[in-house]
Design a protein around this motif. Structure first.
Motif, PDB file in Angstrom:
ATOM      1  N   THR A  61       0.846  -1.190   0.000  1.00 50.88           N
ATOM      2  CA  THR A  61       0.000   0.000   0.000  1.00 50.88           C
ATOM      3  C   THR A  61       0.881   1.238   0.000  1.00 50.88           C
ATOM      4  N   ARG A  62       0.696   2.109  -0.978  1.00 50.91           N
ATOM      5  CA  ARG A  62       1.594   3.253  -1.138  1.00 50.91           C
ATOM      6  C   ARG A  62       1.222   4.414  -0.238  1.00 50.91           C
ATOM      7  N   ASN A  63       2.221   5.236   0.087  1.00 49.36           N
ATOM      8  CA  ASN A  63       2.014   6.408   0.937  1.00 49.36           C
ATOM      9  C   ASN A  63       1.401   7.544   0.120  1.00 49.36           C
ATOM     10  N   LEU A  64       0.891   8.537   0.849  1.00 50.46           N
ATOM     11  CA  LEU A  64       0.331   9.718   0.200  1.00 50.46           C
ATOM     12  C   LEU A  64       1.355  10.840   0.197  1.00 50.46           C
ATOM     13  N   SER A  65       1.353  11.625  -0.870  1.00 45.09           N
ATOM     14  CA  SER A  65       2.210  12.804  -0.907  1.00 45.09           C
ATOM     15  C   SER A  65       1.472  13.962  -0.242  1.00 45.09           C
ATOM     16  N   LYS A  66       2.201  15.022   0.109  1.00 43.15           N
ATOM     17  CA  LYS A  66       1.597  16.172   0.763  1.00 43.15           C
ATOM     18  C   LYS A  66       0.556  16.841  -0.131  1.00 43.15           C
ATOM     19  N   LYS A  67       0.787  16.806  -1.448  1.00 43.90           N
ATOM     20  CA  LYS A  67      -0.158  17.417  -2.389  1.00 43.90           C
ATOM     21  C   LYS A  67      -1.483  16.661  -2.447  1.00 43.90           C
ATOM     22  N   GLN A  68      -1.454  15.379  -2.085  1.00 42.69           N
ATOM     23  CA  GLN A  68      -2.673  14.575  -2.138  1.00 42.69           C
ATOM     24  C   GLN A  68      -3.478  14.648  -0.852  1.00 42.69           C
ATOM     25  N   VAL A  69      -2.816  14.920   0.264  1.00 52.28           N
ATOM     26  CA  VAL A  69      -3.475  14.865   1.564  1.00 52.28           C
ATOM     27  C   VAL A  69      -4.563  15.932   1.707  1.00 52.28           C
ATOM     28  N   ILE A  70      -4.248  17.196   1.399  1.00 47.06           N
ATOM     29  CA  ILE A  70      -5.206  18.288   1.602  1.00 47.06           C
ATOM     30  C   ILE A  70      -6.487  18.099   0.792  1.00 47.06           C
ATOM     31  N   PRO A  71      -6.410  17.814  -0.529  1.00 44.42           N
ATOM     32  CA  PRO A  71      -7.647  17.593  -1.283  1.00 44.42           C
ATOM     33  C   PRO A  71      -8.487  16.443  -0.724  1.00 44.42           C
ATOM     34  N   LEU A  72      -7.824  15.385  -0.241  1.00 40.79           N
ATOM     35  CA  LEU A  72      -8.566  14.256   0.317  1.00 40.79           C
ATOM     36  C   LEU A  72      -9.233  14.636   1.640  1.00 40.79           C
ATOM     37  N   LEU A  73      -8.549  15.437   2.456  1.00 38.13           N
ATOM     38  CA  LEU A  73      -9.137  15.905   3.713  1.00 38.13           C
ATOM     39  C   LEU A  73     -10.355  16.787   3.447  1.00 38.13           C
ATOM     40  N   ILE A  74     -10.242  17.656   2.426  1.00 41.38           N
ATOM     41  CA  ILE A  74     -11.368  18.529   2.067  1.00 41.38           C
ATOM     42  C   ILE A  74     -12.529  17.694   1.533  1.00 41.38           C
ATOM     43  N   THR A  75     -12.213  16.701   0.713  1.00 41.45           N
ATOM     44  CA  THR A  75     -13.243  15.794   0.210  1.00 41.45           C
ATOM     45  C   THR A  75     -13.936  15.095   1.370  1.00 41.45           C
ATOM     46  N   GLY A  76     -13.136  14.668   2.363  1.00 45.86           N
ATOM     47  CA  GLY A  76     -13.706  14.050   3.554  1.00 45.86           C
ATOM     48  C   GLY A  76     -14.606  14.994   4.319  1.00 45.86           C
ATOM     49  N   GLY A  77     -14.231  16.278   4.304  1.00 49.53           N
ATOM     50  CA  GLY A  77     -15.062  17.268   4.977  1.00 49.53           C
ATOM     51  C   GLY A  77     -16.466  17.334   4.411  1.00 49.53           C
ATOM     52  N   THR A  78     -16.590  17.147   3.096  1.00 48.57           N
ATOM     53  CA  THR A  78     -17.919  17.206   2.475  1.00 48.57           C
ATOM     54  C   THR A  78     -18.789  16.016   2.888  1.00 48.57           C
ATOM     55  N   ILE A  79     -18.197  14.822   2.995  1.00 45.11           N
ATOM     56  CA  ILE A  79     -19.003  13.669   3.419  1.00 45.11           C
ATOM     57  C   ILE A  79     -19.298  13.752   4.908  1.00 45.11           C
ATOM     58  N   GLY A  80     -18.387  14.400   5.668  1.00 45.26           N
ATOM     59  CA  GLY A  80     -18.659  14.623   7.080  1.00 45.26           C
ATOM     60  C   GLY A  80     -19.862  15.531   7.276  1.00 45.26           C
ATOM     61  N   LEU A  81     -19.893  16.627   6.516  1.00 45.46           N
ATOM     62  CA  LEU A  81     -21.038  17.532   6.576  1.00 45.46           C
ATOM     63  C   LEU A  81     -22.316  16.836   6.111  1.00 45.46           C
ATOM     64  N   THR A  82     -22.181  15.979   5.102  1.00 42.10           N
ATOM     65  CA  THR A  82     -23.338  15.225   4.604  1.00 42.10           C
ATOM     66  C   THR A  82     -23.964  14.400   5.708  1.00 42.10           C
ATOM     67  N   ASN A  83     -23.142  13.623   6.418  1.00 48.87           N
ATOM     68  CA  ASN A  83     -23.658  12.765   7.486  1.00 48.87           C
ATOM     69  C   ASN A  83     -24.258  13.588   8.624  1.00 48.87           C
ATOM     70  N   TYR A  84     -23.546  14.655   9.018  1.00 46.83           N
ATOM     71  CA  TYR A  84     -24.051  15.474  10.125  1.00 46.83           C
ATOM     72  C   TYR A  84     -25.391  16.112   9.768  1.00 46.83           C
TER      73      TYR A  84
END
Length: 298
Positions: A61-84
């Motif tokens: 399983t490959r690691n994430l680069s710093k450029k990939q982490v922020i967009p994925l965290l923001i994407t996660g934020g949208t599903i978090g808001l969806t559930n809440y």
């Protein structure tokens, strides 16, 4: 049938998602709220996936680069808001009405892609939207609003949830395409937990509901509502394709209605059943049409 087990995986994942609104509404009667339930669900799911990620690294399983982490965290934020927002809505309206309105994400996503990426929807897609709206009015029993648990506040919450769900789907289809599903899912759920906490920090820190019962509820929501479906989708969707998967995932709608009837004793009329069928057919037809277009462009 070669792909049968992958089809069953996606169906099972969608069915698990469909049960959540009824159980959350049931947990409200125990004194819990949307903020603590959605936060604990996201946090534990991130922990479970993170542990699995650490144990899986030796298998490539490959690691994430710093450029990939922020967009994925923001994407996660949208599903978090969806559930809440979705969980918040069922404290004002019925679980069956909430899931029907949540399904509007199907045409919200079309509008987003049209407005942001200039992907103008075709006539078949626009016709499908009309049928989805007709089905929504029937399935939500909106002709007889006085006979249902109707609240504009609840409707607003679930419409916002539907919009953030559409944003999540569009973002998830474009962010981290070359990332393995496990680190991607872990980052998404981490972003989900962080966003829910930021939005509801005062409520989460103020509540004192933590107990053995709450721990069991949180584990149930994290495992059944997030971790297992994520794993099932990750394993099944690549094998059978996004188009077929989108059709199969509409199982969330009838499962949610059935679960609301069994768990919450919510009644469903014949008109509502017809409306649900219209929505299912319309959503399936739109996803099938989109999958054909995708195949032609590949």
């Amino acid at each position: 049938m070669k792909n049968l087990k992958y089809i069953l995986m996606v169906l099972a994942g969608g069915a698990m998602y469909g049960t959540m609104s009824s159980f959350v509404k049931l947990f409200y009667s125990r004194g819990y709220n949307a903020a603590e339930l959605s936060f604990s669900q996201a946090l534990l799911a991130a922990v479970f996936l993170g542990i699995f990620l650490l144990l899986s690294r030796k298998r490539g399983t490959r690691n994430l680069s710093k450029k990939q982490v922020i967009p994925l965290l923001i994407t996660g934020g949208t599903i978090g808001l969806t559930n809440y927002l979705y969980y918040q809505s069922v404290s004002y309206i019925s679980a069956s009405l909430a899931i029907v309105i949540l399904m509007q994400f199907t045409w919200f996503s079309l509008l987003l892609e049209w407005g942001i990426f200039r992907k103008k929807p075709g006539k078949p897609e626009l016709l499908t939207v009309v049928f989805i709206l007709i089905g929504t009015i029937m399935a939500g029993n909106l002709f007889y609003a006085e006979k249902i648990s109707f609240s504009w506040k609840g409707i607003t919450f679930v419409l916002c949830s539907s919009l953030t769900y559409a944003i999540y789907i569009v973002a998830n289809s474009r962010v981290g395409k070359d990332v393995n599903w496990l680190p991607k899912s872990t980052m998404i759920m981490t972003g989900s937990a962080l966003t829910i906490f930021i939005v509801n920090a005062n409520t989460i820190l103020a509540v004192s509901h933590f107990s053995y019962e709450f721990a069991l509820i949180a584990v149930f929501l994290a495992v059944i509502g997030t971790s297992i479906p994520t794993a099932l989708f990750a394993a099944g969707i690549p094998k059978i394709g996004a188009g077929v998967s989108s059709i199969l995932m509409t199982v969330e709608l009838p499962v949610a209605i059935i679960c609301a009837t069994i768990v919450l004793n919510e009644r469903t009329s014949a008109v509502q059943i017809v409306g649900i069928l219209i929505m299912l057919i319309a959503i399936s037809a739109m996803n099938y049409y989109k999958s054909l277009i995708t195949q032609k462009t590949d």
